[in-house]
Design a protein around this motif. Structure first.
Motif, short mmCIF file in Angstrom:
data_model
loop_
_atom_site.label_atom_id
_atom_site.label_comp_id
_atom_site.label_asym_id
_atom_site.label_seq_id
_atom_site.Cartn_x
_atom_site.Cartn_y
_atom_site.Cartn_z
N HIS A 46 -51.97 -43.74 28.54
CA HIS A 46 -53.02 -42.83 29.01
C HIS A 46 -53.75 -42.20 27.82
O HIS A 46 -53.27 -42.28 26.68
N ARG A 87 -35.61 -33.19 23.09
CA ARG A 87 -36.74 -33.31 22.13
C ARG A 87 -37.69 -32.17 22.45
O ARG A 87 -37.86 -31.81 23.61
N ALA A 110 -45.59 -42.01 25.52
CA ALA A 110 -44.30 -41.47 25.05
C ALA A 110 -43.21 -42.50 25.36
O ALA A 110 -43.35 -43.30 26.29
N ARG A 149 -48.17 -28.98 21.93
CA ARG A 149 -49.42 -29.74 21.80
C ARG A 149 -50.62 -28.80 21.99
O ARG A 149 -50.64 -27.98 22.90
N ASP A 162 -55.59 -38.24 27.16
CA ASP A 162 -55.47 -36.94 27.82
C ASP A 162 -56.78 -36.52 28.50
O ASP A 162 -57.85 -36.53 27.88
N TRP A 202 -41.08 -39.90 14.81
CA TRP A 202 -41.17 -38.46 14.51
C TRP A 202 -39.98 -38.00 13.67
O TRP A 202 -38.85 -38.39 13.93
N HIS A 249 -52.16 -43.33 24.37
CA HIS A 249 -50.81 -43.14 23.84
C HIS A 249 -49.78 -43.24 24.96
O HIS A 249 -50.12 -43.18 26.15
N LEU A 285 -50.06 -32.97 18.41
CA LEU A 285 -48.69 -32.70 18.86
C LEU A 285 -47.83 -32.43 17.62
O LEU A 285 -47.83 -33.23 16.67
N TRP A 308 -54.44 -37.24 17.33
CA TRP A 308 -55.02 -38.50 17.79
C TRP A 308 -56.34 -38.27 18.53
O TRP A 308 -56.58 -37.21 19.07
N THR A 320 -43.77 -42.27 19.58
CA THR A 320 -44.97 -42.37 20.43
C THR A 320 -45.75 -43.61 20.02
O THR A 320 -45.93 -43.88 18.83
N ILE A 372 -44.10 -29.62 25.06
CA ILE A 372 -43.62 -30.97 25.38
C ILE A 372 -42.11 -30.90 25.19
O ILE A 372 -41.61 -30.98 24.08
N ALA A 391 -42.83 -36.33 30.04
CA ALA A 391 -44.29 -36.32 30.20
C ALA A 391 -44.89 -37.44 29.35
O ALA A 391 -44.42 -37.70 28.25
N GLY A 392 -45.90 -38.08 29.88
CA GLY A 392 -46.67 -39.05 29.09
C GLY A 392 -46.00 -40.40 28.93
O GLY A 392 -46.38 -41.18 28.05
C1 SIN Z 1 -48.19 -36.84 25.50
O1 SIN Z 1 -49.02 -36.12 24.97
O2 SIN Z 1 -48.48 -37.63 26.39
C2 SIN Z 1 -46.75 -36.78 25.01
C3 SIN Z 1 -46.52 -37.71 23.88
C4 SIN Z 1 -45.12 -37.64 23.38
O3 SIN Z 1 -44.35 -36.77 23.82
O4 SIN Z 1 -44.76 -38.46 22.55
#
Ligand code: SIN
Length: 290
Positions: A117, A276, A267, A280, A119, A250, A265, A132, A258, A146, A102, A112-113
């Motif tokens: 959603h 960053r 991002a 994961r 996963d 974080w 979740h 993560l 999770w 997050t 990530i 990403a994310g």
């Molecule tokens: C993800 O798993 O969707 C990313 C979450 C993140 O980077 O905080």
């Protein structure tokens, strides 16, 4: 608040706490998430401590382990205590097939994310959970939190009439919808599955709302217009009710575990143009239980 909303909220906020003896658990909000301390993820965890982590995971769904110094092998070893490791799909061009990087490079256009959603819900057997581990946080020392949302409570706070309407329905989860402009490798088979719209957690049997904006495309029992309107209403409820949410800030060396079966979740990309980085590891789940 409506009486059924109060009842749902009270049921979750007044749950008795598990009598932990090998670790310390502090809730993030009364409805979701907990900070867990007294655990060193670079060590083989004793069976009684793993059992308490499993109990906390069932109760709080999002577990935050701070100040961890772990390798990819420790990370995978901890994940493997909860089930079979999930291969990253599409597979990374190089490196470990179970580690998803990530990575936000400086001045990236998006991350990403960055939308609600869970996963892998377009798969026939979606992911049980994700871990993560963030090692590089944005330079200002804040940003990139997050958000998480509790799908048991999302269901329980609906009116009885809405719950009765939703209970027998299914929904299509389409991987193509989540690709949104990203071109996968030529041999990638885009997943698409039909799941119960109201699912049950396989361990607790509690009901939960199982639709998410990234993947869920259609409720096949309804007309296209009805399906769109109902899905938009449900996505709105998930996004716009802070009572369902918790937020994890974080710090370098934090691992968050999770439950993809009952939590969504999101991002947050509020740290442009900073970088960053994390890795994961995900765990395989089974078919979605209706
Ligand atoms: C993800 O798993 O969707 C990313 C979450 C993140 O980077 O905080």
């Amino acid at each position: 608040m409506e009486p059924y909303e109060r009842e749902a909220l009270e049921a979750v906020t007044t749950r008795p706490a598990y009598p932990y003896s090998t670790l310390t658990v502090e809730r993030i909000t009364p409805v979701l998430g907990a900070e867990v301390s007294g655990v060193d993820l670079s060590q083989d965890l004793p069976a009684d401590q793993l059992e308490e982590i499993r109990a906390a995971f069932r109760d709080y769904h999002v577990l935050v382990f701070r100040d961890q110094t772990i390798t990819a092998e420790h990370h995978k070893h901890f994940a493997a205590a909860f089930g079979e490791l999930r291969a990253v799909n599409p597979p990374p061009p190089e490196g470990d097939p179970h580690i998803l990087e990530i990575r936000t490079t400086s001045a990236a256009a998006d991350v990403a994310g960055n939308g609600w959603h869970a996963d892998g819900t377009a798969d026939t057997e979606p992911s049980l959970g994700s871990m993560l581990y963030i090692t590089e946080t944005p330079e200002p020392g804040c940003g990139g939190d997050t958000l998480f949302a509790n799908m048991h409570l999302a269901y329980d706070m609906l009116s009885p009439a809405m719950r009765a309407l939703l209970d027998p329905l299914t929904a299509i989860h389409d991987g193509a919808q989540a690709l949104a402009g990203y071109t996968p490798p030529a041999d990638y088979v885009i997943p698409k599955s039909e799941h119960p719209l109201i699912a049950r957690h396989p361990e607790t049997d509690r009901k939960l709302l199982y639709v998410n904006k990234a993947y869920t495309s259609r409720i096949p029992q309804l007309s296209a217009d009805e399906s769109r309107a109902l899905l938009d209403l449900l996505f709105d409820i998930i996004a716009r009710r802070p009572v369902l949410h918790c937020r994890v800030h974080w710090t370098p060396g934090t691992l968050v575990f999770w439950d993809n079966r009952c939590v969504q979740h999101h991002a947050t990309y509020d740290y442009y143009p900073y970088a960053r980085y994390g890795q994961r590891v995900a765990i395989n789940g089974g078919p979605v239980k209706g």
